[in-house]
Design a protein around this motif. Structure first.
Motif, PDB file in Angstrom:
ATOM      1  N   VAL A   1      34.244  32.014  47.394  1.00 56.82           N
ATOM      2  CA  VAL A   1      34.960  31.422  48.527  1.00 56.82           C
ATOM      3  C   VAL A   1      36.329  30.918  48.080  1.00 56.82           C
ATOM      4  CG1 VAL A   1      34.887  29.660  50.330  1.00 56.82           C
ATOM      5  CG2 VAL A   1      32.777  30.802  49.627  1.00 56.82           C
ATOM      6  N   VAL A   2      36.392  30.275  46.924  1.00 55.96           N
ATOM      7  CA  VAL A   2      37.661  29.769  46.397  1.00 55.96           C
ATOM      8  C   VAL A   2      38.670  30.894  46.238  1.00 55.96           C
ATOM      9  CG1 VAL A   2      38.758  28.722  44.377  1.00 55.96           C
ATOM     10  CG2 VAL A   2      36.603  27.789  45.244  1.00 55.96           C
ATOM     11  N   ARG A   3      38.212  32.052  45.756  1.00 57.41           N
ATOM     12  CA  ARG A   3      39.115  33.180  45.522  1.00 57.41           C
ATOM     13  C   ARG A   3      39.388  34.001  46.782  1.00 57.41           C
ATOM     14  NH1 ARG A   3      35.683  33.768  40.849  1.00 57.41           N
ATOM     15  NH2 ARG A   3      34.598  35.452  41.937  1.00 57.41           N
ATOM     16  N   GLY A   4      38.765  33.649  47.889  1.00 57.15           N
ATOM     17  CA  GLY A   4      38.991  34.382  49.127  1.00 57.15           C
ATOM     18  C   GLY A   4      38.233  35.681  49.213  1.00 57.15           C
ATOM     19  N   GLU A   5      37.216  35.853  48.375  1.00 52.68           N
ATOM     20  CA  GLU A   5      36.451  37.097  48.379  1.00 52.68           C
ATOM     21  C   GLU A   5      35.269  37.040  49.342  1.00 52.68           C
ATOM     22  OE1 GLU A   5      35.769  37.173  44.178  1.00 52.68           O
ATOM     23  OE2 GLU A   5      37.469  38.504  43.820  1.00 52.68           O
TER      24      GLU A   5
END
Length: 256
Positions: A182-186
């Motif tokens: 989620v942090v990396r936008g994946e």
């Protein structure tokens, strides 16, 4: 799509939370702890009280992986599991020092999204996560073995949502790896512990799973038979002090 999922899991496996062999000396105190404990436990181990005990080394990962490593002979002195099942597993192998198992902290299960997202989701029974997911995937720890994933699957099943999202799940090796998707936008959404959300400013809590949708989240602590040195016993006691409880609470855990 399968290749995409495999790539994500490979990235997660390479993260610092993956369990690895620890270079250690005979007098080191080695702690095996659920990945979700890392921010709080790292803070505690930097305190003067912890440093006075001696050299303490940590290995963070999925409780399932850690338990299997202990079974295989890893020299862990303390084990903190994210659920009772994997502590029970170690205990049934006669590897828990008698009289040292205690319930350390509790937690809650939450749905998170990126901090700047506008995603909203309803976790009431009979609702659907599909509108919130859009074309994306749901990040969570491996639902068949890792505690956070097991809690997540149980909650989604109880709420009548699992069948619809099962094929959209990207399963991570541990809950911190799921958070990082989620942090990396994946992944637009992830199922993690409340403590993970508290320690990660790049995400926000979209909703909290109802407590009755899954078993109570309890982290048992125990000394491991054959490695319960005086230093390990001191650390076991330190983790249960009022000062330690205050740190756990600061990081989003429920204190016992």
């Amino acid at each position: 799509m399968l290749r995409f999922v495999r790539r994500l899991r490979a990235v997660a496996a390479a993260a610092i939370f993956a369990v690895a062999a620890l270079p250690a000396h005979a007098d080191d105190t080695i702690v095996f702890a659920a990945a979700s404990l890392k921010p709080a436990l790292d803070t505690l181990l930097e305190t003067p009280e912890a440093k006075a005990i001696g050299t303490i080394k940590t290995s963070y990962g999925a409780s399932s992986q850690l338990a299997k490593q202990i079974e295989a002979g890893a020299p862990a002195a303390l084990f903190v599991s994210a659920d009772k099942d994997w502590m029970d597993y170690v205990a049934k192998k006669d590897l828990v020092e008698a009289g040292t198992r205690v319930d350390l902290v509790g937690n809650a299960l939450v749905l998170v999204a990126a901090k700047d997202s506008t995603i909203a989701a309803d976790l009431r029974e009979g609702a659907s996560l599909l509108p919130a997911l859009g074309d994306g995937r749901l990040a969570m720890a491996e639902p068949s073995s890792v505690p956070a994933g097991k809690y997540g699957k149980a909650a989604l099943t109880k709420l009548g949502m699992w069948a619809a999202v099962e094929s959209r799940v990207v399963a991570a090796d541990n809950v911190r790896a799921a958070l990082n998707f989620v942090v990396r936008g994946e992944a637009p959404l992830g199922i993690v512990y409340r403590s993970d959300a508290v320690s990660e400013p790049a995400v926000r809590v979209v909703a909290t799973f109802p407590a009755g949708s899954h078993e109570a989240i309890v982290y048992p602590l125990a000394l491991i038979r054959g490695h319960a040195s005086d230093e390990a016993k001191k650390l076991h006691a330190l983790l249960r002090t009022p000062a330690a409880r205050a740190v756990f609470e600061k990081y989003g855990f429920d204190v016992k």
